[in-house]
Enzyme design. Structure first.
Site, short mmCIF file in Angstrom:
data_model
loop_
_atom_site.label_atom_id
_atom_site.label_comp_id
_atom_site.label_asym_id
_atom_site.label_seq_id
_atom_site.Cartn_x
_atom_site.Cartn_y
_atom_site.Cartn_z
N ARG A 187 16.88 -95.70 -64.10
CA ARG A 187 16.93 -95.83 -65.38
C ARG A 187 16.01 -97.24 -65.73
O ARG A 187 15.92 -98.20 -64.79
CB ARG A 187 18.43 -96.08 -65.79
CG ARG A 187 19.29 -95.02 -65.46
CD ARG A 187 20.77 -95.22 -65.71
NE ARG A 187 21.74 -94.26 -65.38
CZ ARG A 187 22.27 -93.90 -64.23
NH1 ARG A 187 21.94 -95.03 -63.36
NH2 ARG A 187 23.01 -93.25 -64.16
N LYS A 213 24.95 -97.96 -63.31
CA LYS A 213 26.07 -97.80 -64.32
C LYS A 213 27.25 -98.07 -63.64
O LYS A 213 27.52 -97.75 -62.28
CB LYS A 213 26.25 -96.49 -64.87
CG LYS A 213 25.06 -96.29 -65.99
CD LYS A 213 25.21 -95.13 -66.75
CE LYS A 213 24.20 -94.66 -68.00
NZ LYS A 213 24.29 -93.71 -68.64
N HIS A 286 12.33 -92.29 -69.44
CA HIS A 286 13.33 -91.60 -69.20
C HIS A 286 12.81 -90.14 -68.91
O HIS A 286 13.05 -89.26 -67.92
CB HIS A 286 14.22 -91.23 -70.32
CG HIS A 286 15.61 -90.74 -70.05
ND1 HIS A 286 16.47 -91.38 -69.30
CD2 HIS A 286 16.07 -89.67 -70.17
CE1 HIS A 286 17.46 -90.80 -69.00
NE2 HIS A 286 17.33 -89.41 -69.29
N ARG A 289 12.12 -90.19 -65.16
CA ARG A 289 13.14 -89.93 -64.47
C ARG A 289 13.47 -88.51 -64.36
O ARG A 289 13.81 -87.82 -63.43
CB ARG A 289 14.27 -90.82 -65.20
CG ARG A 289 15.94 -90.79 -64.50
CD ARG A 289 16.85 -91.67 -65.07
NE ARG A 289 18.07 -91.38 -64.83
CZ ARG A 289 18.71 -91.57 -63.59
NH1 ARG A 289 18.01 -92.26 -62.73
NH2 ARG A 289 20.01 -91.55 -63.60
N HIS A 312 23.71 -90.47 -59.98
CA HIS A 312 24.78 -89.52 -60.79
C HIS A 312 26.08 -89.63 -60.11
O HIS A 312 26.16 -89.68 -58.94
CB HIS A 312 24.34 -88.38 -61.06
CG HIS A 312 23.17 -88.15 -62.08
ND1 HIS A 312 22.09 -87.26 -62.00
CD2 HIS A 312 22.70 -89.04 -62.91
CE1 HIS A 312 21.15 -87.53 -63.13
NE2 HIS A 312 21.59 -88.66 -63.69
N TYR A 321 18.99 -82.94 -66.18
CA TYR A 321 17.65 -83.79 -65.58
C TYR A 321 16.59 -82.80 -65.09
O TYR A 321 15.56 -83.19 -64.88
CB TYR A 321 18.04 -84.72 -64.67
CG TYR A 321 18.65 -86.03 -65.37
CD1 TYR A 321 17.43 -87.03 -65.59
CD2 TYR A 321 19.66 -85.77 -65.69
CE1 TYR A 321 18.39 -88.18 -66.35
CE2 TYR A 321 20.38 -87.00 -66.46
CZ TYR A 321 19.55 -88.07 -66.60
OH TYR A 321 20.22 -89.10 -67.34
#
Length: 342
Positions: A187, A213, A286, A289, A312, A321
């Site tokens: 990210r 995250k 992105h 990614r 993830h 994705y």
């Protein structure tokens, strides 16, 4: 109907002529003065971003894509965040800007300034939330390898280019940013948060400890070519400040500050300009990614390994994705596992 003869005028001249038409519609009451003012501002801004001296007919879909995305990143002096800094353009302003540019190109096609309306092939669309975004996010294999090749060439040139001013010592940094985004798929927030100490070597392999995250971390091994550029950047390209908040930051501006999220797109655009035109396409961080996920999965890499690379928490997220690639079904059927021995 296509005009008989093409009039190769510059972007600035096309904008000026189109705005004469807009002003004429205002005097007849076909357009309100407020609407005409908005059209004028948007079209002149587009001319400035796209290059006022370029020939309008030379602009293709990727050129217009890049201009639309560049407008979305422009600071809006009328909108401020909590710290008093200008915000980027609102989604409403971005959608309006795209409509203004589209209207100008429709007129340009009728007037004989362009052979084909490039708006018919742009990939950037206006979203209700998030503003302008590239519709097709993952690069094809040819586009991705073209971008990687351009980044690698920039890295080689930066290593052998001799002494430069501080504001010109960004080649290795720019190459590293594009290579990390394209091959590892972090990210953009993870990339700009990275510190030098997050990279380490174990059993001869270079790893990046990514802080993602929800406080989760993941250790991702770097491809050998990317690790080589990282080491060259740390040895020659990074000029850290003596002390301060950016002292540990991996990616620094030429002024010695930690790179901001908004700076990353400008780096990608700068490297993209070095790609051969037939392999060049505008893309966001992105989108790179998505490119990582799409090509790892297309090459039959284990899904759980891809999940761990991207950070993830579960496999179901990977579906968002994985973008379609042109020709992938044909390739799959040509290499059908049940017919391979025959």
């Amino acid at each position: 109907m296509r005009p008989v003869q093409l009039n190769r005028i510059t972007v600035q001249e096309a904008a000026d002529r189109y705005l004469e038409l807009v002003r004429a519609k205002t005097t007849t009451g076909a357009l309100s003065p407020a609407t005409a003012e908005v059209y004028s501002r948007d079209v002149l801004t587009f001319a400035l971003i796209a290059g006022p001296e370029r020939v309008l007919d030379d602009l293709d879909g990727p050129d217009v894509d890049a201009a639309l995305l560049a407008f979305g990143r422009k600071p809006d002096g009328r909108r401020r965040d909590g710290a008093g800094e200008p915000r980027t353009q609102s989604p409403t302003s971005q959608a309006r800007f795209r409509r203004s540019v589209s209207a100008m190109f429709k007129h340009a096609l009728r007037a004989g300034w362009v052979q084909v309306d490039p708006m018919t092939v742009v990939t950037v669309t206006a979203r209700e939330r998030g503003g302008l975004r590239a519709e097709r996010r993952a690069l094809t294999r040819e586009q991705a390898t073209g971008l990687i090749g351009a980044a690698s060439s920039i890295a080689v040139g930066a290593e052998s280019g001799g002494p430069r001013r501080r504001d010109q010592r960004t080649g290795l940094r720019d190459a590293l940013i594009v290579l990390l985004l394209t091959t590892v798929g972090p990210r953009v927030s993870e990339l700009v948060r990275a510190n030098v100490e997050d990279f380490y070597t174990g059993d001869g392999v270079r790893y990046w400890r990514i802080f993602g995250k929800g406080g989760r971390t993941r250790d991702v091994p770097l491809p050998q070519d990317v690790a080589a550029v990282l080491d060259a950047y740390l040895a020659e390209g990074r000029r850290p400040p003596a002390a301060g908040p950016a002292e540990k930051a991996l990616l620094l501006s030429w002024r010695g500050r930690r790179l901001a999220r908004g700076d990353v797109q400008a780096v990608i655009d700068r490297v993209r300009r070095e790609v051969e035109p037939e392999r060049r396409r505008s893309v966001t961080p992105h989108g790179l990614r998505h490119t990582t996920a799409t090509h790892l999965l297309a090459d039959a890499v284990d899904m759980d390994a891809v999940r761990r690379v991207l950070g993830h928490s579960d496999l179901s997220t990977l579906g968002r994705y994985r973008d379609e690639l042109p020709g992938e079904l044909e390739v799959a059927m040509r290499a059908h596992p049940l017919l391979r021995d025959r």
